[in-house]
Design an enzyme around this catalytic site. Structure first.
Site, mmCIF file in Angstrom:
data_model
loop_
_atom_site.group_PDB
_atom_site.id
_atom_site.type_symbol
_atom_site.label_atom_id
_atom_site.label_comp_id
_atom_site.label_asym_id
_atom_site.label_seq_id
_atom_site.Cartn_x
_atom_site.Cartn_y
_atom_site.Cartn_z
ATOM 1 N N CYS A 145 -39.787 21.181 25.721
ATOM 2 C CA CYS A 145 -38.672 22.045 26.109
ATOM 3 C C CYS A 145 -38.699 22.403 27.584
ATOM 4 O O CYS A 145 -39.750 22.375 28.226
ATOM 5 C CB CYS A 145 -38.738 23.351 25.330
ATOM 6 S SG CYS A 145 -38.965 23.150 23.589
ATOM 7 N N ARG B 207 -37.941 16.058 30.780
ATOM 8 C CA ARG B 207 -38.965 16.549 29.853
ATOM 9 C C ARG B 207 -38.644 16.154 28.406
ATOM 10 O O ARG B 207 -39.509 16.240 27.550
ATOM 11 C CB ARG B 207 -39.074 18.082 29.949
ATOM 12 C CG ARG B 207 -39.494 18.564 31.320
ATOM 13 C CD ARG B 207 -39.351 20.072 31.449
ATOM 14 N NE ARG B 207 -40.252 20.789 30.573
ATOM 15 C CZ ARG B 207 -41.514 21.047 30.832
ATOM 16 N NH1 ARG B 207 -42.044 20.631 31.968
ATOM 17 N NH2 ARG B 207 -42.262 21.720 29.982
ATOM 18 N N TRP C 118 -36.790 20.728 22.498
ATOM 19 C CA TRP C 118 -37.354 19.522 21.884
ATOM 20 C C TRP C 118 -37.866 19.986 20.532
ATOM 21 O O TRP C 118 -38.864 20.706 20.454
ATOM 22 C CB TRP C 118 -38.489 19.022 22.791
ATOM 23 C CG TRP C 118 -38.872 17.603 22.591
ATOM 24 C CD1 TRP C 118 -38.110 16.506 22.872
ATOM 25 C CD2 TRP C 118 -40.124 17.120 22.099
ATOM 26 N NE1 TRP C 118 -38.831 15.370 22.595
ATOM 27 C CE2 TRP C 118 -40.060 15.706 22.113
ATOM 28 C CE3 TRP C 118 -41.292 17.724 21.647
ATOM 29 C CZ2 TRP C 118 -41.102 14.909 21.695
ATOM 30 C CZ3 TRP C 118 -42.334 16.915 21.239
ATOM 31 C CH2 TRP C 118 -42.239 15.527 21.268
ATOM 32 N N ASN D 71 -40.582 27.947 24.949
ATOM 33 C CA ASN D 71 -41.191 26.619 24.935
ATOM 34 C C ASN D 71 -42.565 26.793 24.312
ATOM 35 O O ASN D 71 -43.334 27.634 24.761
ATOM 36 C CB ASN D 71 -41.290 26.128 26.400
ATOM 37 C CG ASN D 71 -42.129 24.876 26.549
ATOM 38 O OD1 ASN D 71 -42.483 24.248 25.568
ATOM 39 N ND2 ASN D 71 -42.432 24.536 27.784
ATOM 40 N N GLY D 72 -42.877 26.028 23.258
ATOM 41 C CA GLY D 72 -44.195 26.166 22.634
ATOM 42 C C GLY D 72 -44.055 26.394 21.145
ATOM 43 O O GLY D 72 -42.998 26.137 20.564
ATOM 44 N N GLU E 285 -58.080 -1.337 24.406
ATOM 45 C CA GLU E 285 -57.115 -0.568 25.194
ATOM 46 C C GLU E 285 -57.447 -0.648 26.690
ATOM 47 O O GLU E 285 -56.550 -0.793 27.531
ATOM 48 C CB GLU E 285 -57.110 0.892 24.702
ATOM 49 C CG GLU E 285 -56.193 1.835 25.448
ATOM 50 C CD GLU E 285 -54.710 1.482 25.362
ATOM 51 O OE1 GLU E 285 -54.347 0.612 24.562
ATOM 52 O OE2 GLU E 285 -53.935 2.062 26.140
ATOM 53 N N LYS F 19 -54.835 -2.155 29.429
ATOM 54 C CA LYS F 19 -54.381 -1.383 30.588
ATOM 55 C C LYS F 19 -54.626 -2.160 31.882
ATOM 56 O O LYS F 19 -53.791 -2.169 32.777
ATOM 57 C CB LYS F 19 -55.107 -0.033 30.656
ATOM 58 C CG LYS F 19 -54.599 0.988 29.688
ATOM 59 C CD LYS F 19 -53.256 1.540 30.127
ATOM 60 C CE LYS F 19 -52.501 2.198 28.992
ATOM 61 N NZ LYS F 19 -51.976 1.313 27.953
ATOM 62 N N GLU G 19 -51.995 -5.040 32.029
ATOM 63 C CA GLU G 19 -50.590 -4.699 32.270
ATOM 64 C C GLU G 19 -50.355 -4.044 33.624
ATOM 65 O O GLU G 19 -49.274 -4.163 34.187
ATOM 66 C CB GLU G 19 -50.010 -3.841 31.128
ATOM 67 C CG GLU G 19 -50.544 -2.439 31.001
ATOM 68 C CD GLU G 19 -49.793 -1.627 29.934
ATOM 69 O OE1 GLU G 19 -50.427 -0.765 29.321
ATOM 70 O OE2 GLU G 19 -48.587 -1.837 29.727
ATOM 71 N N HIS H 41 -70.614 -15.197 19.377
ATOM 72 C CA HIS H 41 -69.903 -16.241 18.629
ATOM 73 C C HIS H 41 -68.972 -17.044 19.533
ATOM 74 O O HIS H 41 -68.056 -17.701 19.042
ATOM 75 C CB HIS H 41 -69.138 -15.612 17.460
ATOM 76 C CG HIS H 41 -70.051 -14.928 16.487
ATOM 77 N ND1 HIS H 41 -70.926 -15.616 15.673
ATOM 78 C CD2 HIS H 41 -70.291 -13.604 16.251
ATOM 79 C CE1 HIS H 41 -71.630 -14.753 14.957
ATOM 80 N NE2 HIS H 41 -71.264 -13.527 15.297
ATOM 81 N N LYS I 238 -40.522 0.097 28.820
ATOM 82 C CA LYS I 238 -41.135 1.232 28.131
ATOM 83 C C LYS I 238 -40.910 1.124 26.625
ATOM 84 O O LYS I 238 -41.783 1.444 25.837
ATOM 85 C CB LYS I 238 -40.544 2.535 28.670
ATOM 86 C CG LYS I 238 -41.138 3.784 28.052
ATOM 87 C CD LYS I 238 -42.581 3.963 28.474
ATOM 88 C CE LYS I 238 -43.280 5.092 27.760
ATOM 89 N NZ LYS I 238 -44.744 4.890 27.735
#
Ligand code: M6R
Length: 608
Positions: A2, A27, A75, A99-100, A481, A485, A488, A504, A603
């Protein structure tokens, strides 16, 4: 998440606040609203959807006399993104934006209902507004009533409050959610972020947790929420332009999002622990049976989240779990057992392969559950149940804080189902919850040093042609990961591998120019990982060992270690992950790559 803005000054407040909300759009939000006093009447105008819907409503009203207003982009967390759930919420002469998450709202909702208060929304924010009104007694300043209500509220918040009888004043406070004061000439602002008021003032006071503020056009005072003693605060002058302001002073969104991970963890936990913090609560699953089996389906980084969580779901919740790449799952004839739950994980909720896999699971009549960050996205609209990861909008193409929040929610799910099944060992849950409570602050403290070390390593290794990321157990998906990263962002070839698989085949690649980042946390696989590390070293490969602070029996004989702060059990991963993210970030910036928008990537991958 929010956005909040409050304005009091000499300009027509409604256009100032609407413009401010537009600058907070990044946001993420799904409804918006504004409250203002005009002709001695409090007006609240709200609309579901984008700001343009709110503007359309305002266009039919004469709103130019008000010189103070509070505005909000919401949000959704508690209650759907509808007009009635949008902020501001009203109680008598008050209106409030928030907000929260007000965690213990249920007890106050019941209390206030018993005193005759009628609620018109599903939100906890309306309860908070009513609580402030309830605290208001004749002769008691609004500041005191507001503070009393906030002291009762558990959870995170940034709030702004207006009162019809004091139209020039705005009250605001924060705890674990951003809020700033903007100081102008004959006007003042409160907002969730600097861009909201940047065209009007660059003089800013950063509010801290436990502070409450009152602003009028010509004054601002900040008090301690605890005892309302005035607090001295210093003003900062901001030199950023608008785009950098949205990046919060960070050079790239990716870096900002990496540093937002402590916040993302705290937001993920908000509302998911009971008031006494002794049990995990997942309201979205309360009426669903325990899944007999789980089929986790996802792509890219979200797939790694599933792999990371699999051992926790099996060990703690005793649910047989397998994890699949969505683009593979969708093109075979998957055999799903009766009752097997398809758990799809997606930051965006729009990934075409994941969406297609979800539809196949539905055709097989499987119960479906989504873990998603974007409210109202396609995936969330097609599953039986959704758990939002609440990480806030992720702008950089490279997923960072989204993964952190997915891991956290999956860990909470494993605890939740384990708690329901009764399969957690005695004393385990309190230990886990205590460690979780400490995690955001520990991670926040650790990030600057991790970045310093990541930069030094990037200087040394960003010029190599290829590298390995190796790990075992829960460090294996983190190694995947780390490699993803690096690929990309810096376009260096990086291979993520299960350390035990090296012998192996892949170990043939080891040579002096081919470094291996090996994750060796102090877990039950430490000695196994150490052996794999020694195998690489014995073949002349440079090793960068990511490990916890050495202990007498947990030592590594390597020239290059990267010491990562230790934490309880699987929480170690929440420190190894940002280390790897920061290394890839530093390597990419060193190589001059477009960090936030790497070549060939989007994205949200809405095509197969
Ligand atoms: O939005 P999703 O989580 O469904 O996206 C899946 C992948 O495209 C995504 O995680 C991708 O791998 C990341 N951008 C990598 O950083």
């Amino acid at each position: 998440m929010c956005g909040i803005i409050g304005y009091t000054g000499h300009r027509p407040a409604v256009p100032v606040v609407v413009e401010g909300l537009k600058r907070l759009e990044y946001r993420g939000y799904d409804s918006a609203g504004i409250g203002f006093v005009q002709n001695q009447d409090l007006h609240v105008v709200r609309a579901a959807g984008k700001l343009v819907n709110l503007e359309e409503k305002l266009a039919s009203l004469d709103v130019f006399l008000a010189t103070s207003a509070v505005g909000h982009t919401r949000w959704a967390t508690h209650g759907a993104p509808t007009e009635s759930n949008a902020h501001p919420h009203r109680a008598g002469s008050l209106c409030l934006v928030h907000n929260g998450i007000f965690e213990n709202y249920e007890e106050y909702r019941r209390l206030l209902q018993s005193r005759g208060h009628v609620f018109s929304s599903e939100t906890e924010t309306e309860v908070l507004t009513a609580l402030v009104a309830d605290e208001r007694k004749p002769g008691l300043p609004l500041l005191d009533a507001f503070a009393r209500a906030l002291r009762k509220a558990h959870g995170a918040y940034a709030v702004a409050l207006m009162d019809q009888s004091e139209p020039d004043a705005i009250y605001a406070a924060r705890r674990s959610a951003p809020l700033l004061l903007g100081i102008g000439a004959g006007e003042n602002y409160v907002a969730s972020d600097i861009p909201a008021f940047l065209p009007y003032t660059r003089n800013v006071v950063f509010l801290e947790d436990g502070e409450i503020i009152r602003i009028t056009p010509s004054s601002w005072q900040i008090f301690s929420l605890e005892d309302l003693r005035p607090l001295p605060k210093s003003t900062h002058h901001i030199n950023w332009d608008m785009q950098s302001a949205q990046k919060g002073g960070f050079r790239h969104f990716m870096l900002k999002e990496i540093f937002e991970q402590p916040r993302a963890i705290a937001d993920c936990m908000a509302g998911r622990l009971n008031a006494a913090h002794t049990a995990v609560v997942i309201p979205e699953l309360e009426s669903s049976p325990l899944p007999p089996r789980l089929r986790i389906i996802a792509c890219g980084t979200s797939f790694h989240a599933g792999l990371w969580a699999m051992p926790l779901l099996e060990e703690w919740a005793r649910i047989p779990t397998c994890v699949e790449i969505a683009s593979e799952f969708r093109y075979r004839n998957p055999l799903l057992m009766p009752g097997e739950t398809a758990l799809v994980i997606s930051q965006s909720g729009e990934t075409a392969d994941t969406l297609a896999a979800l539809r196949i699971a539905r055709e097989c009549r499987c119960p479906t559950l989504a873990l998603c960050n974007v409210v109202g996205s396609s995936i969330t609209r097609e599953t039986d149940a959704v758990i939002y990861t609440q990480a806030g909008p992720e702008i950089s193409v490279a997923s960072t804080k989204a993964l952190c929040s997915q891991m956290l929610v999956l860990l909470l799910l494993a605890l939740y189902w384990g708690q329901r099944r009764g399969s957690l060992p005695s004393g385990f849950l309190p230990e886990a919850l205590q460690a979780l409570a400490a995690l955001p602050a520990q991670l926040e403290a650790a990030l600057p040093a991790l970045q310093t070390e990541a930069r030094a390593l990037a200087q040394k290794y960003a010029s190599v042609a290829g590298m390995f990321f190796l790990g075992r157990g829960q460090s294996y998906p983190l190694a995947l990961e780390g490699a993803l990263k690096v690929k990309e962002l810096s376009y260096i070839h990086a291979e993520g591998y299960a350390a035990g698989e090296m012998k192996h085949g892949p170990i043939a690649l080891i040579e002096p120019e081919f470094p291996s980042f090996i994750l060796v946390p102090h877990d039950s696989l430490f000695t196994k990982s150490r052996s794999n590390l020694e195998e690489v070293q014995a073949r002349g490969g440079p090793v960068i060992a990511l490990t916890n602070p050495p202990k007498s029996d947990l030592n590594l004989a390597v020239p290059q270690t990267w010491i990562i702060p230790d934490a309880w059990g699987p929480l170690k991963g929440f420190f190894f992950l940002p280390a790897l993210q920061l290394f890839s970030y530093e390597a990419a910036t060193r190589l001059g790559k477009d960090v936030d928008q790497p070549r060939n990537l989007a994205k949200s991958v809405t095509v197969e």
